[in-house]
Design a protein around this motif. Structure first.
Motif, PDB file in Angstrom:
ATOM      1  N   THR A 172     -10.552   3.817  -0.789  1.00  0.00           N
ATOM      2  CA  THR A 172     -11.168   2.580  -0.319  1.00  0.00           C
ATOM      3  C   THR A 172     -10.225   1.865   0.636  1.00  0.00           C
ATOM      4  OG1 THR A 172     -12.399   2.346  -2.380  1.00  0.00           O
ATOM      5  CG2 THR A 172     -12.135   0.364  -1.048  1.00  0.00           C
ATOM      6  N   VAL A 173     -10.764   1.378   1.730  1.00  0.00           N
ATOM      7  CA  VAL A 173     -10.014   0.584   2.697  1.00  0.00           C
ATOM      8  C   VAL A 173     -10.626  -0.809   2.710  1.00  0.00           C
ATOM      9  CG1 VAL A 173      -9.345   0.319   5.108  1.00  0.00           C
ATOM     10  CG2 VAL A 173      -9.511   2.615   4.108  1.00  0.00           C
ATOM     11  N   LEU A 174      -9.797  -1.804   2.460  1.00  0.00           N
ATOM     12  CA  LEU A 174     -10.238  -3.192   2.555  1.00  0.00           C
ATOM     13  C   LEU A 174      -9.716  -3.778   3.855  1.00  0.00           C
ATOM     14  CD1 LEU A 174      -9.654  -4.630  -1.036  1.00  0.00           C
ATOM     15  CD2 LEU A 174     -11.762  -3.721  -0.044  1.00  0.00           C
ATOM     16  N   ASP A 175     -10.625  -4.169   4.731  1.00  0.00           N
ATOM     17  CA  ASP A 175     -10.285  -4.801   5.997  1.00  0.00           C
ATOM     18  C   ASP A 175     -10.128  -6.297   5.724  1.00  0.00           C
ATOM     19  OD1 ASP A 175     -10.335  -6.096   8.478  1.00  0.00           O
ATOM     20  OD2 ASP A 175     -11.642  -4.577   9.352  1.00  0.00           O
ATOM     21  N   LEU A 176      -8.927  -6.799   5.876  1.00  0.00           N
ATOM     22  CA  LEU A 176      -8.610  -8.187   5.535  1.00  0.00           C
ATOM     23  C   LEU A 176      -8.544  -9.108   6.751  1.00  0.00           C
ATOM     24  CD1 LEU A 176      -5.817  -7.479   2.880  1.00  0.00           C
ATOM     25  CD2 LEU A 176      -8.262  -7.854   2.488  1.00  0.00           C
ATOM     26  N   ASP A 177      -9.044  -8.653   7.879  1.00  0.00           N
ATOM     27  CA  ASP A 177      -8.968  -9.447   9.102  1.00  0.00           C
ATOM     28  C   ASP A 177      -9.694 -10.790   8.969  1.00  0.00           C
ATOM     29  OD1 ASP A 177      -8.278  -9.864  11.874  1.00  0.00           O
ATOM     30  OD2 ASP A 177     -10.388  -9.480  12.336  1.00  0.00           O
ATOM     31  N   GLY A 178     -10.755 -10.841   8.185  1.00  0.00           N
ATOM     32  CA  GLY A 178     -11.538 -12.062   8.057  1.00  0.00           C
ATOM     33  C   GLY A 178     -11.087 -12.987   6.943  1.00  0.00           C
ATOM     34  N   VAL A 179      -9.981 -12.660   6.283  1.00  0.00           N
ATOM     35  CA  VAL A 179      -9.487 -13.509   5.191  1.00  0.00           C
ATOM     36  C   VAL A 179      -8.730 -14.687   5.791  1.00  0.00           C
ATOM     37  CG1 VAL A 179      -7.997 -13.630   3.169  1.00  0.00           C
ATOM     38  CG2 VAL A 179      -9.366 -11.586   3.583  1.00  0.00           C
ATOM     39  N   THR A 180      -9.181 -15.883   5.457  1.00  0.00           N
ATOM     40  CA  THR A 180      -8.567 -17.093   6.012  1.00  0.00           C
ATOM     41  C   THR A 180      -7.488 -17.664   5.106  1.00  0.00           C
ATOM     42  OG1 THR A 180     -10.356 -18.403   5.039  1.00  0.00           O
ATOM     43  CG2 THR A 180     -10.606 -17.722   7.332  1.00  0.00           C
ATOM     44  N   ILE A 181      -7.664 -17.515   3.803  1.00  0.00           N
ATOM     45  CA  ILE A 181      -6.714 -18.054   2.826  1.00  0.00           C
ATOM     46  C   ILE A 181      -6.566 -17.061   1.686  1.00  0.00           C
ATOM     47  CG2 ILE A 181      -6.323 -19.860   1.095  1.00  0.00           C
ATOM     48  CD1 ILE A 181      -7.934 -21.759   2.893  1.00  0.00           C
ATOM     49  N   MET A 182      -5.332 -16.822   1.276  1.00  0.00           N
ATOM     50  CA  MET A 182      -5.078 -16.012   0.093  1.00  0.00           C
ATOM     51  C   MET A 182      -3.929 -16.646  -0.671  1.00  0.00           C
ATOM     52  SD  MET A 182      -4.035 -11.997  -0.435  1.00  0.00           S
ATOM     53  CE  MET A 182      -5.523 -11.371   0.295  1.00  0.00           C
ATOM     54  N   ASP A 183      -4.092 -16.754  -1.975  1.00  0.00           N
ATOM     55  CA  ASP A 183      -3.011 -17.257  -2.814  1.00  0.00           C
ATOM     56  C   ASP A 183      -2.586 -16.168  -3.791  1.00  0.00           C
ATOM     57  OD1 ASP A 183      -4.920 -17.250  -4.837  1.00  0.00           O
ATOM     58  OD2 ASP A 183      -4.982 -19.415  -5.076  1.00  0.00           O
ATOM     59  N   SER A 184      -1.787 -16.533  -4.773  1.00  0.00           N
ATOM     60  CA  SER A 184      -1.272 -15.548  -5.730  1.00  0.00           C
ATOM     61  C   SER A 184      -2.393 -14.876  -6.522  1.00  0.00           C
ATOM     62  CB  SER A 184      -0.268 -16.198  -6.680  1.00  0.00           C
ATOM     63  OG  SER A 184      -0.881 -17.231  -7.427  1.00  0.00           O
ATOM     64  N   SER A 185      -3.496 -15.568  -6.717  1.00  0.00           N
ATOM     65  CA  SER A 185      -4.641 -14.952  -7.404  1.00  0.00           C
ATOM     66  C   SER A 185      -5.196 -13.790  -6.591  1.00  0.00           C
ATOM     67  CB  SER A 185      -5.750 -15.975  -7.629  1.00  0.00           C
ATOM     68  OG  SER A 185      -5.304 -17.037  -8.426  1.00  0.00           O
ATOM     69  N   GLY A 186      -5.235 -13.960  -5.290  1.00  0.00           N
ATOM     70  CA  GLY A 186      -5.694 -12.887  -4.411  1.00  0.00           C
ATOM     71  C   GLY A 186      -4.750 -11.707  -4.421  1.00  0.00           C
ATOM     72  N   VAL A 187      -3.451 -11.991  -4.382  1.00  0.00           N
ATOM     73  CA  VAL A 187      -2.455 -10.917  -4.437  1.00  0.00           C
ATOM     74  C   VAL A 187      -2.589 -10.162  -5.756  1.00  0.00           C
ATOM     75  CG1 VAL A 187       0.014 -10.394  -4.503  1.00  0.00           C
ATOM     76  CG2 VAL A 187      -0.851 -12.090  -2.879  1.00  0.00           C
ATOM     77  N   ASN A 188      -2.715 -10.884  -6.853  1.00  0.00           N
ATOM     78  CA  ASN A 188      -2.867 -10.236  -8.158  1.00  0.00           C
ATOM     79  C   ASN A 188      -4.142  -9.407  -8.224  1.00  0.00           C
ATOM     80  OD1 ASN A 188      -0.474 -11.040  -9.398  1.00  0.00           O
ATOM     81  ND2 ASN A 188      -1.327 -13.033  -9.922  1.00  0.00           N
ATOM     82  N   THR A 189      -5.214  -9.878  -7.625  1.00  0.00           N
ATOM     83  CA  THR A 189      -6.467  -9.126  -7.603  1.00  0.00           C
ATOM     84  C   THR A 189      -6.305  -7.825  -6.838  1.00  0.00           C
ATOM     85  OG1 THR A 189      -7.815 -11.099  -7.838  1.00  0.00           O
ATOM     86  CG2 THR A 189      -8.867  -9.186  -6.818  1.00  0.00           C
ATOM     87  N   LEU A 190      -5.628  -7.870  -5.705  1.00  0.00           N
ATOM     88  CA  LEU A 190      -5.396  -6.648  -4.932  1.00  0.00           C
ATOM     89  C   LEU A 190      -4.509  -5.678  -5.696  1.00  0.00           C
ATOM     90  CD1 LEU A 190      -4.942  -8.132  -1.352  1.00  0.00           C
ATOM     91  CD2 LEU A 190      -6.956  -6.959  -2.284  1.00  0.00           C
ATOM     92  N   LEU A 191      -3.491  -6.193  -6.368  1.00  0.00           N
ATOM     93  CA  LEU A 191      -2.624  -5.322  -7.166  1.00  0.00           C
ATOM     94  C   LEU A 191      -3.387  -4.690  -8.327  1.00  0.00           C
ATOM     95  CD1 LEU A 191       0.649  -7.452  -7.229  1.00  0.00           C
ATOM     96  CD2 LEU A 191       0.269  -5.298  -6.002  1.00  0.00           C
ATOM     97  N   THR A 192      -4.223  -5.469  -8.987  1.00  0.00           N
ATOM     98  CA  THR A 192      -5.035  -4.943 -10.089  1.00  0.00           C
ATOM     99  C   THR A 192      -5.988  -3.867  -9.586  1.00  0.00           C
ATOM    100  OG1 THR A 192      -4.904  -7.016 -11.314  1.00  0.00           O
ATOM    101  CG2 THR A 192      -6.747  -5.560 -11.853  1.00  0.00           C
TER     102      THR A 192
END
Length: 87
Positions: free
Chosen positions: A36-56
């Motif tokens: 799976t490839v997640l294209d993150l170009d359209g992400v405007t804001i990411m916090d630690s919850s987002g980082v943890n979600t990607l790691l999970t």
């Protein structure tokens, strides 16, 4: 059987309020069993919850024989990855 990569665009905010939606969407799209490839170009804001979600999501995919790759992070997301040592 080798499955081709699935590419998904992620847009908007990945924060405490929205990270669970990304986790649910990744599970619904079978990210664990595919490349799976997640294209993150359209992400405007990411916090630690987002980082943890990607790691999970990455760990889940890896344990099921899948792969998660991140593509085209926005400037703010790339900076966050750099700060937390992922970039």
């Amino acid at each position: 059987m080798l499955r081709g990569p699935r590419r998904s665009e992620v847009c908007g905010e990945i924060d405490r309020d929205h990270a669970p939606q990304l986790l649910d969407a990744a599970a619904a799209h079978g990210a664990a069993s595919y490349r799976t490839v997640l294209d993150l170009d359209g992400v405007t804001i990411m916090d630690s919850s987002g980082v943890n979600t990607l790691l999970t999501t990455h760990r889940t995919a890896r344990s099921a024989g899948g792969r998660l790759r991140l593509a085209a992070p926005s400037a703010s997301v790339a900076r966050l990855f750099q700060i937390v040592g992922l970039g």
